[in-house]
Write a protein that holds these residues in place. Structure first.
Motif, PDB file in Angstrom:
ATOM      1  N   PRO A 152      18.965  13.071 -13.660  1.00  0.00           N
ATOM      2  CA  PRO A 152      18.837  13.451 -12.244  1.00  0.00           C
ATOM      3  C   PRO A 152      19.916  12.836 -11.366  1.00  0.00           C
ATOM      4  N   ILE A 153      20.381  11.639 -11.736  1.00  0.00           N
ATOM      5  CA  ILE A 153      21.415  10.960 -10.947  1.00  0.00           C
ATOM      6  C   ILE A 153      22.759  11.626 -11.174  1.00  0.00           C
ATOM      7  N   TRP A 154      23.090  11.898 -12.441  1.00  0.00           N
ATOM      8  CA  TRP A 154      24.359  12.562 -12.757  1.00  0.00           C
ATOM      9  C   TRP A 154      24.466  13.921 -12.064  1.00  0.00           C
ATOM     10  N   GLU A 155      23.348  14.674 -12.067  1.00  0.00           N
ATOM     11  CA  GLU A 155      23.360  16.023 -11.502  1.00  0.00           C
ATOM     12  C   GLU A 155      23.608  16.019 -10.002  1.00  0.00           C
ATOM     13  N   THR A 156      23.311  14.890  -9.344  1.00  0.00           N
ATOM     14  CA  THR A 156      23.493  14.771  -7.894  1.00  0.00           C
ATOM     15  C   THR A 156      24.780  14.041  -7.536  1.00  0.00           C
ATOM     16  N   ALA A 157      25.322  13.287  -8.485  1.00  0.00           N
ATOM     17  CA  ALA A 157      26.497  12.454  -8.219  1.00  0.00           C
ATOM     18  C   ALA A 157      27.757  13.292  -8.001  1.00  0.00           C
ATOM     19  N   SER A 158      28.742  12.688  -7.358  1.00  0.00           N
ATOM     20  CA  SER A 158      30.037  13.352  -7.172  1.00  0.00           C
ATOM     21  C   SER A 158      30.842  13.347  -8.458  1.00  0.00           C
ATOM     22  N   GLY A 159      30.510  12.437  -9.340  1.00  0.00           N
ATOM     23  CA  GLY A 159      31.179  12.344 -10.633  1.00  0.00           C
ATOM     24  C   GLY A 159      30.324  11.576 -11.609  1.00  0.00           C
ATOM     25  N   ALA A 160      30.434  11.900 -12.884  1.00  0.00           N
ATOM     26  CA  ALA A 160      29.593  11.264 -13.905  1.00  0.00           C
ATOM     27  C   ALA A 160      30.457  10.623 -14.974  1.00  0.00           C
ATOM     28  N   VAL A 161      30.141   9.373 -15.303  1.00  0.00           N
ATOM     29  CA  VAL A 161      30.760   8.685 -16.437  1.00  0.00           C
ATOM     30  C   VAL A 161      29.666   8.513 -17.477  1.00  0.00           C
ATOM     31  N   LEU A 162      29.852   9.161 -18.626  1.00  0.00           N
ATOM     32  CA  LEU A 162      28.839   9.155 -19.678  1.00  0.00           C
ATOM     33  C   LEU A 162      29.214   8.120 -20.733  1.00  0.00           C
ATOM     34  N   VAL A 163      28.288   7.224 -21.012  1.00  0.00           N
ATOM     35  CA  VAL A 163      28.550   6.110 -21.917  1.00  0.00           C
ATOM     36  C   VAL A 163      27.629   6.194 -23.117  1.00  0.00           C
ATOM     37  N   GLY A 164      28.128   5.820 -24.301  1.00  0.00           N
ATOM     38  CA  GLY A 164      27.290   5.725 -25.493  1.00  0.00           C
ATOM     39  C   GLY A 164      26.578   7.025 -25.818  1.00  0.00           C
ATOM     40  N   LEU A 173      26.028  18.867 -18.241  1.00  0.00           N
ATOM     41  CA  LEU A 173      26.441  18.491 -16.895  1.00  0.00           C
ATOM     42  C   LEU A 173      27.641  19.303 -16.421  1.00  0.00           C
ATOM     43  N   ARG A 174      28.567  19.601 -17.322  1.00  0.00           N
ATOM     44  CA  ARG A 174      29.728  20.421 -16.935  1.00  0.00           C
ATOM     45  C   ARG A 174      29.282  21.818 -16.540  1.00  0.00           C
ATOM     46  N   GLU A 175      28.298  22.363 -17.274  1.00  0.00           N
ATOM     47  CA  GLU A 175      27.770  23.685 -16.934  1.00  0.00           C
ATOM     48  C   GLU A 175      27.074  23.669 -15.588  1.00  0.00           C
ATOM     49  N   ALA A 176      26.590  22.472 -15.183  1.00  0.00           N
ATOM     50  CA  ALA A 176      25.933  22.343 -13.872  1.00  0.00           C
ATOM     51  C   ALA A 176      26.958  22.076 -12.777  1.00  0.00           C
ATOM     52  N   GLY A 177      28.244  22.039 -13.138  1.00  0.00           N
ATOM     53  CA  GLY A 177      29.295  21.867 -12.154  1.00  0.00           C
ATOM     54  C   GLY A 177      29.633  20.432 -11.823  1.00  0.00           C
ATOM     55  N   VAL A 178      29.228  19.485 -12.684  1.00  0.00           N
ATOM     56  CA  VAL A 178      29.499  18.074 -12.438  1.00  0.00           C
ATOM     57  C   VAL A 178      30.808  17.686 -13.114  1.00  0.00           C
ATOM     58  N   GLU A 179      31.651  16.948 -12.390  1.00  0.00           N
ATOM     59  CA  GLU A 179      32.886  16.419 -12.971  1.00  0.00           C
ATOM     60  C   GLU A 179      32.518  15.266 -13.898  1.00  0.00           C
ATOM     61  N   VAL A 180      32.895  15.393 -15.179  1.00  0.00           N
ATOM     62  CA  VAL A 180      32.425  14.443 -16.197  1.00  0.00           C
ATOM     63  C   VAL A 180      33.583  13.710 -16.855  1.00  0.00           C
ATOM     64  N   ARG A 181      33.375  12.413 -17.072  1.00  0.00           N
ATOM     65  CA  ARG A 181      34.260  11.603 -17.905  1.00  0.00           C
ATOM     66  C   ARG A 181      33.386  10.910 -18.953  1.00  0.00           C
ATOM     67  N   THR A 182      33.883  10.771 -20.162  1.00  0.00           N
ATOM     68  CA  THR A 182      33.056  10.209 -21.237  1.00  0.00           C
ATOM     69  C   THR A 182      33.706   8.983 -21.869  1.00  0.00           C
ATOM     70  N   ILE A 183      32.866   8.047 -22.232  1.00  0.00           N
ATOM     71  CA  ILE A 183      33.272   6.902 -23.050  1.00  0.00           C
ATOM     72  C   ILE A 183      32.447   6.991 -24.323  1.00  0.00           C
TER      73      ILE A 183
END
Length: 480
Positions: A152-164, A173-183
Motif C-alpha cells: 500500500p505504501i509503494w502504490e502511493t509513493a512517488s517512487g519505490a525501492v524494492l529490497v530483498g 508496481l510498474r503496471e500500477a504506474g509506480v517508478e521502481v528501483r530494485t536491490i
C-alpha cells in the motif's frame, strides 16, 4: 550502484528497518535477546501480549533493547542512504519497530534526519505507516521496503525501492504506474547456509558414540552397528539443534567476532525465528528416536542437553568452568554409547576422555587468549577470560594432556596386559605414544596462534593427525 537521480531531490527517502536496512527482524531479535539474557523479566511480556503488537514491542525493548552496532545491515542500503544525503536529499527511518530501537539505530548510523517507530499503542506498519507518511510528507516521498506489507505504501509513493524479497513485486508496481528501483537479494545457497548453521561437519565428534562398541568388540554385530548408527543420527540432530540455540544465545558476541559473524544466523542469511523453529523440530525428532532406542540412552541425551543449554545460557561466561563442561559434554557421548548397549562403565575410558577433551578445550581458549594478548586487547568478548590468562590456560591444558597419557599407560599396564582379546597387548603402547605426539602438535600450534579450527575438526583435515590416527588404529589391530 543504485541511484535516485530520476526522482525530484526535494522528495525524501524513507527507509524501513526490518528486512530492508537490516537483514533480520528486530522484534524477533529483541525477543531472543530477552529470553537468553533477561529470562527473569519475561513475565512482564504477558500483559502486553494481550494489548497488541505495539505494546509487546515496547515491553521487550524496555526489558532488553538490542544494540544497533551488532545488527546485520544491508551495505547496499547504507550506500544508497549515503548517496541520498550527499545529493542533499532528506532521509528518514520509518519502521514498525519500537521508537526506542529506531532512535538508537539512527543515532548509531548518523545518516538519517529523523525516525518514526511504534509507540506502544500504534503499530507503525502497512496502512498505519502509510497514513503517517502522507501526513508528514504531503509533497510525496520515495519508500524503500521489502515485504507485502509495504505494497500500500509503494502504490502511493512517488517512487519505490524494492529490497530483498520485495523485488518480486516490481512488475505489479510498474503496471500500477509506480517508478521502481530494485536491490536484488544477495546471491546465496540456502542448502549451504543450513548445512553450515547445523554444523554438519561437527557431527564427526559424535563418532565417540561408537567407541564403546569397538572397545567391547561388538563391531561385527549387525544389530549393534545398526542401533549405534541410528543413535548417531538421533544425537546429531539434537547436537545441531543445540548449536542453533547457542548461536541465538550468543548473537551479539558472534557478530563482533572476526569469523563467527559470517555464520548464517549472525549474518542474517537465516532468520532467528526460522533457526529457533528448526531447532525445536530437530530436538523433538532426536528425542523421539532416542526414546525408541533405549530409555537410558534418552536419559543420557537429556543430561547432555541440560548441560549444553546451561553452558549456552550461563556457564560459557565462567573461565575454566566452561572448558570443564565441554570436557564433560564430550565424555557424555561415550556414556551414551555405553548405555545404548547396556555396557559396564569403564573408569579408565571415562577419566581419559575427561582429561583429554579438557586439554583440547583449553587449547582452543589458549589461542583466543594469546591472540587477544598479542593485540593488546583488554577483554575477550563473550568469555570469562582475560588476555593475561594465557599462562593459566597453557598450564592447565598441558597438565590435563599429561594426565590423559598417564591414564592410558596405567590402563595398558594394569588392565590390558594378559586379558582377552588382546593377544599382543604390547602393541597398545603405540596409542599413548601417538596421542602424546599429537597433543604436543596441538599445543605447539595453539601457543603459536596457528590453530584456527576446533582441534577435533583440525584433526580431520590435518594430514599428520590422520597419519598418527592410522598408526594407532594399525597398532590396535596388531594387539588383537
Amino acid at each position: 550502484m543504485l541511484d535516485l537521480d530520476c526522482f525530484d531531490r526535494q522528495l525524501p527517502l524513507v527507509c524501513d528497518l526490518d528486512g530492508t536496512l537490516i537483514q533480520t527482524d528486530s522484534l524477533h531479535e529483541n525477543f531472543f535477546e530477552a529470553v537468553f539474557h533477561s529470562p527473569q523479566q519475561l513475565l512482564r511480556v504477558v500483559p502486553s501480549w494481550f494489548k497488541g503488537r505495539a505494546a509487546l514491542k515496547q515491553t521487550l525493548a524496555n526489558i532488553r533493547s538490542i544494540e544497533p552496532r551488532v545488527l546485520p545491515y544491508r551495505e547496499e542500503i547504507l550506500e544508497l542512504i549515503r548517496c541520498a544525503k550527499a545529493d542533499g536529499r532528506k532521509t528518514y527511518l520509518v519502521t514498525a519497530a519500537d521508537q526506542s530501537i529506531a532512535d538508537n539505530v539512527i543515532c548509531y548510523l548518523g545518516s538519517f534526519d529523523g525516525a518514526k517507530g511504534s509507540n506502544g499503542s500504534s503499530n507503525m506498519k502497512s496502512r498505519h505507516k502509510l497514513k503517517w507518511l502522507q501526513q508528514s510528507f504531503p509533497q510525496g516521498f520515495i519508500y524503500a521496503g521489502d515485504s507485502a506489507a509495504d505494497l500500500p505504501i509503494w502504490e502511493t509513493a512517488s517512487g519505490a525501492v524494492l529490497v530483498g524479497n520485495g523485488v518480486k513485486y516490481a512488475r505489479q508496481l510498474r503496471e500500477a504506474g509506480v517508478e521502481v528501483r530494485t536491490i536484488n537479494p544477495e546471491k546465496s545457497n540456502p542448502v549451504k547456509d543450513w548445512l553450515s548453521e547445523l554444523r554438519v561437519h561437527q557431527w564427526s565428534k559424535n563418532v565417540l558414540i561408537y567407541v564403546p562398541l569397538f572397545l567391547a568388540h561388538l563391531a561385527g554385530d549387525f544389530y549393534a552397528e545398526l542401533k549405534t548408527a541410528v543413535a548417531f543420527l538421533a544425537f546429531s540432530l539434537i547436537a545441531s539443534a543445540t548449536y542453533i540455540v547457542n548461536d541465538l544465545a550468543d548473537l551479539k558476541a558472534d557478530r563482533a567476532h572476526a569469523t563467527k559473524r559470517f555464520r548464517a544466523i549472525a549474518a542474517g542469511k537465516i532468520s532467528v525465528m526460522n533457526g529457533f523453529l528448526v531447532s525445536m523440530i530437530m530436538l523433538a525428532a532426536g528425542f523421539g528416536i532416542a526414546l525408541l532406542l533405549h530409555p537410558q540412552f534418552a536419559l543420557a541425551v537429556a543430561v547432555y542437553l541440560a548441560l549444553t543449554l546451561a553452558y549456552s545460557f550461563r556457564l560459557k561466561r565462567y573461565a575454566l568452568l566452561d572448558v570443564t563442561v565441554i570436557g564433560m559434554l564430550f565424555t557424555m557421548r561415550i556414556v551414551m554409547g555405553q548405555v545404548l548397549h547396556d555396557l559396564a562403565f569403564s573408569p579408565w575410558l571415562l577419566s581419559f576422555s575427561a582429561m583429554f577433551f579438557l586439554s583440547l578445550s583449553l587449547a582452543k581458549r589458549h589461542v583466543e587468549a594469546m591472540r587477544a594478548w598479542s593485540k593488546g586487547k583488554g577483554t575477550i568478548k563473550g568469555r570469562g577470560y582475560l588476555p593475561n590468562d594465557w599462562p593459566l590456560t597453557l598450564g592447565y591444558g598441558i597438565a590435563s594432556a599429561a594426565a590423559s597419557i598417564v591414564i592410558m599407560l596405567l590402563f595398558i599396564a594394569l588392565e590390558a596386559q594378559g586379558t582377552q582379546p588382546y593377544g599382543e597387548p604390547e602393541w597398545l603402547y603405540v596409542a599413548p605414544a601417538g596421542v602424546f605426539i599429537w597433543l604436543q602438535r596441538i599445543w605447539l600450534l595453539s601457543h603459536r596462534m596457528d590453530l584456527h579450527d576446533d582441534p577435533i575438526v583440525f584433526a580431520l583435515r590435518d594430514k599428520i593427525s590422520l597419519f598418527i590416527g592410522a598408526i594407532i588404529a594399525l597398532a590396535f589391530g596388531l594387539a588383537l
